[in-house]
Scaffold this active site. Structure first.
Site, PDB file in Angstrom:
ATOM      1  N   HIS A  83      -1.061  -7.793   3.078  1.00 50.93           N
ATOM      2  CA  HIS A  83      -1.040  -8.265   4.384  1.00 50.93           C
ATOM      3  C   HIS A  83      -1.618  -7.940   5.279  1.00 50.93           C
ATOM      4  O   HIS A  83      -1.269  -8.520   6.660  1.00 50.93           O
ATOM      5  CB  HIS A  83       0.711  -8.383   4.929  1.00 50.93           C
ATOM      6  CG  HIS A  83       0.712  -7.065   5.842  1.00 50.93           C
ATOM      7  ND1 HIS A  83       1.074  -6.493   6.585  1.00 50.93           N
ATOM      8  CD2 HIS A  83       1.642  -6.313   4.599  1.00 50.93           C
ATOM      9  CE1 HIS A  83       1.550  -5.979   6.913  1.00 50.93           C
ATOM     10  NE2 HIS A  83       1.304  -5.078   5.669  1.00 50.93           N
ATOM     11  N   GLN A 122      -6.592  -0.411   5.318  1.00 51.15           N
ATOM     12  CA  GLN A 122      -7.986  -1.493   6.516  1.00 51.15           C
ATOM     13  C   GLN A 122      -9.451  -2.348   6.641  1.00 51.15           C
ATOM     14  O   GLN A 122      -9.677  -2.831   7.300  1.00 51.15           O
ATOM     15  CB  GLN A 122      -7.543  -0.470   8.163  1.00 51.15           C
ATOM     16  CG  GLN A 122      -6.454  -0.016   8.298  1.00 51.15           C
ATOM     17  CD  GLN A 122      -6.141  -1.288   9.636  1.00 51.15           C
ATOM     18  OE1 GLN A 122      -5.993  -2.461   9.538  1.00 51.15           O
ATOM     19  NE2 GLN A 122      -3.990  -0.841   9.469  1.00 51.15           N
ATOM     20  N   CYS A 156       4.597   1.646  12.332  1.00 52.21           N
ATOM     21  CA  CYS A 156       5.444   2.267  11.713  1.00 52.21           C
ATOM     22  C   CYS A 156       6.085   3.138  12.328  1.00 52.21           C
ATOM     23  O   CYS A 156       6.702   3.107  13.218  1.00 52.21           O
ATOM     24  CB  CYS A 156       4.720   2.235  10.511  1.00 52.21           C
ATOM     25  SG  CYS A 156       3.681   2.118  10.048  1.00 52.21           S
ATOM     26  N   ALA A 188       1.062  -1.448  -0.044  1.00 54.08           N
ATOM     27  CA  ALA A 188      -0.007  -0.030  -0.375  1.00 54.08           C
ATOM     28  C   ALA A 188       1.456   1.014  -0.057  1.00 54.08           C
ATOM     29  O   ALA A 188       0.563   2.417  -0.011  1.00 54.08           O
ATOM     30  CB  ALA A 188      -0.872  -0.037   1.518  1.00 54.08           C
ATOM     31  N   THR A 189       1.386   0.838   0.701  1.00 59.40           N
ATOM     32  CA  THR A 189       3.123   2.376   1.007  1.00 59.40           C
ATOM     33  C   THR A 189       3.168   2.804  -1.513  1.00 59.40           C
ATOM     34  O   THR A 189       3.350   3.897  -1.490  1.00 59.40           O
ATOM     35  CB  THR A 189       4.433   2.094   1.373  1.00 59.40           C
ATOM     36  OG1 THR A 189       3.209   2.204   2.846  1.00 59.40           O
ATOM     37  CG2 THR A 189       4.998   3.538   1.341  1.00 59.40           C
ATOM     38  N   SER A 238      -3.649  -3.428   0.324  1.00 56.52           N
ATOM     39  CA  SER A 238      -2.130  -4.003   1.396  1.00 56.52           C
ATOM     40  C   SER A 238      -2.797  -5.980   1.456  1.00 56.52           C
ATOM     41  O   SER A 238      -3.889  -5.929   2.151  1.00 56.52           O
ATOM     42  CB  SER A 238      -1.999  -2.980   2.227  1.00 56.52           C
ATOM     43  OG  SER A 238      -0.462  -4.027   2.827  1.00 56.52           O
ATOM     44  N   THR A 272       8.985  -8.115 -12.415  1.00 59.08           N
ATOM     45  CA  THR A 272       8.532  -8.916 -12.471  1.00 59.08           C
ATOM     46  C   THR A 272       7.515  -8.795 -11.426  1.00 59.08           C
ATOM     47  O   THR A 272       7.811  -8.442  -9.668  1.00 59.08           O
ATOM     48  CB  THR A 272       9.699  -9.691 -12.815  1.00 59.08           C
ATOM     49  OG1 THR A 272      10.642  -9.521 -14.044  1.00 59.08           O
ATOM     50  CG2 THR A 272       8.970 -11.058 -12.464  1.00 59.08           C
TER      51      THR A 272
END
Lengths: 349, 364
Positions: free
Chosen positions: B187, B168, B305, B72-73, B185, B223
Site C-alpha cells: 500500500h 518507502q 502510526c 511490512a510490519t 509493503s 491462506t
C-alpha cells in the site's frame, strides 16, 4: 464500478471449507473500502474517515458474532492463533490432538488431548492451568466440540481457552471461550482478514503498534468492512446445508461409502467420507478431471500425501481413503446430485 | 480533498484494482479459490500468485525469494525475530516496526546515529558481536535516502546480517542490492493494504513467525489472498514501467513545493532524498492549528502510526532538533496522482494558515 467476472467453467465446487466465494455484500463493502483508501492512523480528514469506517466495522463484527469482548483484526486465523499463543500471559499447557496445524505447530511441549472415536476431545486428568486450545469445529470432519464441560474445568484450574473457530464463525453461535480465532474467507468475506477475539485485554501482552498495541501494521480496512458485511448476511442458509448434506451422505452410503463420525454432532457444511479400497488421491484426480472440486483433508496439507493427524487421532481406519466434501451458501441440489452421480460412477468402475 | 500524505499510504492504482477484481469472485465464478487447494480453481489461483511474486521480485535484487506477508510490519517482525540473532544495531531513525521490535529482542541494542541531515554515516561505528544491522532505505518522515549498500557490506564484513526496511523506496528507487533481508509493503506503492513481503537472500535462514498450514515454503502460514497478491503484483509492474515518469513527475512537484515554502527550513538532506517527501519547519508554527484549519488538505506532522500520540518525532530528535522545534514540522507527501494544481492550492492554504498565526518567513 464495472465488475469483470471470470467465466464460470460449469464445474461443481464442494470445497467450501477450504475457502468459499466472496458474497455480494462483502464485495460491495470491499469496493467501498478501496474507494476510501486512506491510512486509518492518519489524523487528517481522509484518515479519520478510514478510521471511522474501520471502527464501525469492528463494532459490527462483534455484534454480528454476539461477542462482548475485544476484537483484534489480523491477516487471518493463522495469525490470530499465532498471536494468541505467543502473547498470552499463561503458557500453553494443552491442545487437542485434532487441532489445525496452525495451533499444533505453536504447541511446543504442551500435552495433546486425545479424542474418542467420534472425535470428541477428552480432557482426562490433564493439568489445565494455562492456555488450552480446543477448536470449535474440526476442518476435516466437521465434528463440533461441546464446550460446556470444558470451560468449567479449565477455569476451575485457572486456565483460559483458545478456540479456533475458523470453520464455525458466521455459521454457528460462538462457544464460550476466552480467545477465539476467526477467518473471513471461510464465511463469505475476503482472504487476508481475520480476527482474534479477546475476552479481556489483560489476557495478552501488548507488542506496540496498531490495534491498541496488540497488533502492529496498517489495518486492512477494506477487508474489515467486507468481513463485517459477510457476517451480517447471517446463517439462515445452514438449515438448507443440513438437508443437502443428508442428500449427499445418502448417496455416498448407497454407493458403499462410509461417513466419518456420522453420529457425532457435526456442522452441516462438512462431510467426510471413506470408500474402502479407493484411495482419496485417485478419487480426487478423477473428480477434478470431471470439474468437481473436493479435497482430502485440509487445503494446507493437501498434496503432501501425509496421513491426516485428525483421522489418526480419532482412530479412523483407512485414513488415506477419506475425502472431504464441503457445502457453501450457494450450493444447490444439482451440485450435490452431480457429485453423487460422479462418485457412484467412479466407484462402480 | 487534496491528498498529500503519500508516506502514510498511497492511492490504490486503478490497474491494481482491476487486477484484484477477478479474484474477488462470487458464487459461480472461478475467482474465489483457495490457492493451496489442489483442484483446478486452486491451481489457477496459485499460478496468479506466482505471477504476482515474479512482479514483486522484479523490483528486488536477484538471488533471493519473496515471501508474502500481511504487510511490512509482519515482514520486519519476521526478519528480526526469525533471524535468531540477539545482538542488534539499528539506525536511530527506523520506523517503530523496527525500533520497537529490535528493543524487545535486544534491550541493549545499539542505535546508529544520524547527522543533522538525517543520514547515517556509512562509516558509523557498529559494535563488535552485532548479529544483525538494520537501516532503512528511505526514511518515512523526512525522506532521506541512506547509504544502505555501503553499510550492508560492512555488516557482511563483520559476519552480521543486514536488514533493510525498503517500504518507502521500493518501486521508486533501485533496490538495496547488498541486503540480506528486505521488507516491502504494497500500500506504499499504489497496491492494496493487507499485503507485503519479506525478501530473503538465498542461503539466509529465517524461522517463521506464523506456523500452521506451511504455506510460503513453511515460512509463513495462512491462506494467501490471490486478490491482494494480484493487486500487489500489478502495482509492482506499474512501478517498474513508470519509474522514470513517476520520478520526473515527483521532481517537478518537488521544485514547485520547495519554491512555495521558500524561507522554511528543510528537515533532512536536500540532495540525498526521495523527493516525494517534503518535510519543512518554520519557527513559531502551531502545526495542530494548521492541520485543523487546512481541512481540505491531508498532510501530517509525522508518521501516521505515531500521529495523535503527541510524542515528539524520534526522527527529528535524532537530527538534533529540540522538541519545541520538532513540533513545528509538517510532512507533505506527493506522488503519481498528485497534480500541480492540487499542490499549488494546498501550499497556498498552508501558507495562509501559517500567516494567520503571524508566522511568515520574513518574520521568522
Amino acid at each position: 464500478m464495472s465488475l469483470p467476472r471470470i467465466q464460470a467453467d460449469g464445474g461443481v465446487y464442494l470445497d467450501h471449507a477450504a475457502t468459499t466465494p466472496l458474497c455480494v455484500e462483502a464485495r460491495g463493502a470491499l469496493e467501498h473500502g478501496f474507494a476510501i483508501w486512506a491510512n486509518p492512523s492518519s489524523p487528517h480528514r481522509a484518515g479519520r474517515g478510514a478510521r471511522a469506517a474501520l471502527e464501525d466495522a469492528r463494532a459490527r463484527i462483534a455484534e454480528a458474532l454476539g461477542w462482548q469482548g475485544e476484537v483484534i483484526l489480523t491477516s487471518g486465523a493463522s495469525e490470530a492463533i499465532a498471536l494468541a499463543m505467543a502473547r498470552a500471559h499463561l503458557p500453553v499447557v494443552a491442545v487437542s490432538s485434532v487441532e489445525h496445524e496452525a495451533v499444533l505447530r505453536h504447541a511446543g511441549g504442551a500435552v495433546q488431548l486425545g479424542t474418542d472415536g467420534a472425535g470428541a476431545v477428552t480432557l482426562g486428568d490433564a493439568a489445565l492451568g494455562g492456555l488450552v486450545a480446543i477448536q470449535h469445529v474440526n476442518n476435516e470432519t466437521g465434528v463440533v466440540q461441546a464446550f460446556d464441560g470444558v470451560m468449567e474445568r479449565v477455569r476451575a484450574a485457572g486456565g483460559v481457552v483458545l478456540a479456533d473457530c475458523a470453520q464455525s464463525a458466521g455459521k454457528l453461535a460462538l462457544p464460550d471461550a476466552d480467545l477465539i480465532a476467526i477467518s473471513a474467507h471461510k464465511f463469505g468475506g475476503p482472504i487476508g482478514i481475520g480476527a482474534l477475539l479477546v475476552r479481556d485485554w489483560a489476557l495478552l501482552r501488548p507488542t506496540g503498534g496498531q490495534e491498541r498495541g496488540y497488533r502492529g501494521g496498517t489495518e486492512n480496512m477494506p477487508g474489515a468492512l467486507a468481513m463485517a458485511a459477510a457476517l451480517e448476511v447471517g446463517s439462515e442458509w445452514m438449515a438448507r446445508a443440513a438437508v443437502l448434506r443428508a442428500r449427499l451422505e445418502a448417496g455416498i452410503v448407497a454407493a458403499g461409502g462410509e461417513v466419518i463420525a456420522g453420529d457425532a454432532p457435526r456442522i452441516a457444511t462438512i462431510g467426510a467420507c471413506r470408500m474402502p479400497g479407493l484411495s482419496a488421491n485417485a478419487l480426487l484426480i478423477r473428480l477434478d478431471a470431471m470439474g468437481i472440486a473436493v479435497s482430502a483433508g485440509s487445503a494446507c496439507s493437501s498434496g503432501s500425501l501425509r496421513t491426516s493427524h485428525v483421522l489418526t487421532a480419532m482412530g479412523v481406519a483407512g485414513a488415506n481413503e477419506v475425502i472431504r466434501v464441503s457445502i457453501g451458501r450457494e450450493t444447490d441440489e444439482a451440485a450435490i446430485d452431480r457429485f453423487v452421480a460422479a462418485y457412484q460412477g467412479i466407484v462402480a468402475r | 480533498m487534496i491528498y498529500l500524505d503519500y508516506q502514510a499510504t498511497t492511492p490504490l492504482a486503478p490497474e491494481a484494482l482491476d487486477a484484484m477484481l477477478p479474484w474477488l469472485g462470487g458464487p459461480g465464478s472461478d475467482g474465489f479459490a483457495n490457492p493451496h487447494s489442489p483442484n483446478r480453481a486452486g491451481r489457477a489461483a496459485a499460478a496468479a500468485i506466482e505471477v504476482a511474486r515474479d512482479a514483486v521480485a522484479a523490483l528486488l535484487p536477484p538471488g533471493g525469494r519473496v515471501i508474502f506477508t500481511s504487510g511490512a510490519t509482519e515482514a520486519l517482525n519476521m526478519a528480526l525475530r526469525g533471524s535468531g540473532t540477539r545482538r542488534l544495531a539499528v539506525s536511530a531513525i527506523e520506523h517503530a516496526a523496527v525500533l520497537d521490535t529490535a528493543r524487545a529482542i535486544d534491550p541493549g541494542l545499539s542505535l546508529l546515529a544520524v547527522d543533522s541531515d538525517g543520514l547515517v554515516d556509512s562509516a558509523v561505528p557498529i559494535p563488535e558481536g552485532t548479529g544483525l544491522v538494520a537501516v532503512m532505505q528511505v526514511n518515512n518522515e523526512i525522506g532521506t535516502v541512506q547509504p544502505v549498500d555501503a553499510i550492508a557490506r560492512r555488516a557482511w564484513a563483520m559476519g552480521a546480517l543486514f536488514l533493510c526496511d525498503a517500504v518507502q523506496g521500493v518501486g521508486k528507487l533501485g533496490a538495496p542490492v547488498e541486503a540480506d533481508l528486505i521488507a516491502v509493503s504494497a500500500h506504499k506503492l499504489y497496491g492494496p493494504k493487507g499485503i507485503g513481503a519479506l525478501w530473503v537472500r538465498d542461503g539466509v535462514a529465517i524461522d517463521p513467525l506464523i506456523t500452521g498450514g506451511g504455506q510460503e515454503h513453511g515460512k509463513r502460514s495462512g491462506t494467501l489472498s490471490p486478490a491482494l497478491a494480484a493487486g500487489f503484483g500489478a502495482a509492482a509492474r506499474l512501478c517498474a514501467t513508470m519509474r522514470e515518469s513517476d520520478a520526473a513527475h515527483v521532481d517537478a512537484l518537488w521544485a514547485r513545493a520547495r519554491a512555495g515554502f521558500a524561507g522554511w527550513a528543510l528537515n533532512g538532506s536536500a540532495t540525498e532524498r526521495w523527493r516525494g517527501n517534503l518535510n519543512v519547519r518554520i519557527d513559531g508554527l502551531d502545526v495542530a492549528r494548521v492541520l485543523s484549519e487546512c481541512r481540505s488538505v491531508a498532510i501530517s506532522a509525522g508518521s501516521a502510526c505515531a500521529s495523535g500520540s503527541g510524542r515528539p518525532s524520534h526522527v527529528l530528535r535524532a537530527l538534533g532538533l529540540s522538541d519545541r522545534v520538532a513540533r513545528t514540522a509538517l510532512r507533505i507527501g506527493f506522488g503519481r496522482y498528485t497534480t500541480e494544481e492540487e499542490l499549488d492550492e494546498a501550499v497556498a492554504a498552508i501558507l495562509a494558515a501559517a500567516s494567520a498565526q503571524g508566522v511568515t518567513p520574513q518574520s521568522a
